[in-house]
Design an enzyme around this catalytic site. Structure first.
Site, PDB file in Angstrom:
ATOM      1  N   ASP B  47     167.036  59.512  92.070  1.00 17.66           N
ATOM      2  CA  ASP B  47     166.388  59.458  90.581  1.00 17.66           C
ATOM      3  C   ASP B  47     167.225  58.605  89.663  1.00 17.66           C
ATOM      4  O   ASP B  47     166.905  57.967  88.880  1.00 17.66           O
ATOM      5  CB  ASP B  47     166.201  61.138  90.181  1.00 17.66           C
ATOM      6  CG  ASP B  47     165.794  60.973  88.590  1.00 17.66           C
ATOM      7  OD1 ASP B  47     164.616  60.698  88.444  1.00 17.66           O
ATOM      8  OD2 ASP B  47     166.893  61.401  87.855  1.00 17.66           O
ATOM      9  N   ASP B 116     159.127  62.766  95.240  1.00 13.26           N
ATOM     10  CA  ASP B 116     160.576  63.358  95.439  1.00 13.26           C
ATOM     11  C   ASP B 116     161.082  62.636  96.564  1.00 13.26           C
ATOM     12  O   ASP B 116     162.235  62.332  96.693  1.00 13.26           O
ATOM     13  CB  ASP B 116     160.378  64.611  95.558  1.00 13.26           C
ATOM     14  CG  ASP B 116     160.181  65.735  94.105  1.00 13.26           C
ATOM     15  OD1 ASP B 116     159.908  64.945  93.229  1.00 13.26           O
ATOM     16  OD2 ASP B 116     159.860  66.950  94.533  1.00 13.26           O
ATOM     17  N   GLU B 119     162.338  59.314  95.807  1.00 16.03           N
ATOM     18  CA  GLU B 119     163.502  59.244  95.357  1.00 16.03           C
ATOM     19  C   GLU B 119     164.739  59.758  96.337  1.00 16.03           C
ATOM     20  O   GLU B 119     165.733  58.929  96.189  1.00 16.03           O
ATOM     21  CB  GLU B 119     163.615  60.398  94.001  1.00 16.03           C
ATOM     22  CG  GLU B 119     162.619  59.649  92.792  1.00 16.03           C
ATOM     23  CD  GLU B 119     162.854  60.793  91.739  1.00 16.03           C
ATOM     24  OE1 GLU B 119     162.643  60.354  90.600  1.00 16.03           O
ATOM     25  OE2 GLU B 119     162.967  61.892  92.115  1.00 16.03           O
TER      26      GLU B 119
END
EC number: 3.1.26.3
Lengths: 231, 231
Positions: B47, B116, B119
């Protein structure tokens, strides 16, 4: 060398980095109140660089710590308050170029102006020197703040901790209820109740936002619940 | 080569990056429902890397665009919805290692799980290859989304646009008032009024949060004000 150049020389010595392109640091130290060539784009870039440097440092330093804890540690290290403290350590406020109005009102001491300028300086160093040198400089500036940070110091918020404690005891989740909103539209006060029915706990909290009021009510409910469970 | 290794080989070809350390990509593709060696720490790192790559790309690509606009463009490029779309383009969902429960409920199609994991894959590439290679890969994966993004497409929110329009016409700022909160504590509806006294405009908005309700009321007030000023 004129006075402005001398000032910038002094700041670079204080910062511990000499710029190849002095225009970058001049811009980083210019608040929007002083000129159209201000530091806000550099602040945008610096914020991203800083976020990544701190994320990488924490990721490496704490190989066993989970993502949530890493995120909270990062937030505490990159929040405005922390950046303003580091900015003060390098006397950044003495070198920011502010417009008349901001100067008179003491803008060089304002935490948000200091924090923003600090991010802009990071952005300028990054453009001038690339990632690795910026990384080294940031780690130096953070010093013990980073090497001595303790995962346990950055707690989850009260609502989360209350929820987790209730779940671990297989109790129902708390209910939050908005009791009252008072005050002028631009300055309202929220009053919220937090109820844990099974344990007959009911606490209240008030604050300038619903979220703040809920956190306060949760904090009180958590204290009562812990006492009850310990007794 | 066992089946899992073959799967991972296939995904790496799809991604366009071969790992020196295959354990990294294995971990990046493991959801917490499947194993304790899951991808959440890599997600935290990825991220931050992604945020910085996109910030740098936008900073360079739009030398005249202000910080606020850059921030909004970045948000739109790194939000979960965008990441899930890119994840689908490389068929990431076919390669995520999920626990039984998530598999049955179709977790491989869930946008949040895809975003998610995407990332986490970025985080794994970064640890394996360093910043510059990760930067190149991210720019390839974003492709036209990044090169063709238009600053005008990412608008400021309605409250901000309304405020700016009023200020540009030297009119007083709007007042927002909370009219009503109804519904159960966990499912409340907020009703808010937005008043521009000088122009006798009063609009209402309702939503699941006070913020949403205010934005809707501001949107309506903005439309009325624009019509009034144009007439």
């Amino acid at each position: 060398m004129n006075q402005q150049q001398q000032q910038i020389e002094r700041f670079c010595r204080r910062l511990g980095y000499q710029f190849l392109d002095p225009q970058l640091i001049t811009k980083a130290l210019t608040h929007r109140s002083a000129s159209n060539h201000h530091n806000e784009r550099l602040e945008f870039l610096g914020d991203a660089v800083l976020g990544m440097v701190i994320a990488r440092a924490l990721f490496t330093q704490f190989p066993k710590v989970d993502e949530g804890q890493l995120s909270r540690m990062r937030s505490s290290l990159v929040k405005g308050k922390t950046l303003a403290v580091i900015a003060k350590e390098i006397d950044l406020g003495d070198y920011i170029n502010l417009g008349e109005g901001e100067l008179k009102s003491g803008g060089f001491r304002r935490a948000s102006i200091l924090a923003d300028a600090f991010e802009a300086v990071i952005g300028a160093v990054y453009l001038d020197a690339g990632f690795e040198k910026t990384n080294t400089l940031i780690l130096e500036l953070y010093g013990q703040r980073l090497t001595e940070i303790n995962p346990a110091d950055t707690q989850k918020d009260a609502k989360t901790r209350l929820q987790e404690l209730l779940q671990s005891r297989r109790l129902s989740l708390p209910e939050y209820e908005l009791l009252d909103v008072s005050g002028e539209p631009h300055d309202q006060t929220f009053e919220v109740a937090c109820c844990i029915t099974e344990k007959a706990i009911q606490t209240k909290g008030s604050g300038s936002s619903r979220r703040n009021a809920e956190q306060l009510a949760a904090e009180k409910a958590l204290t009562e619940l812990q006492q009850l469970l310990a007794s």
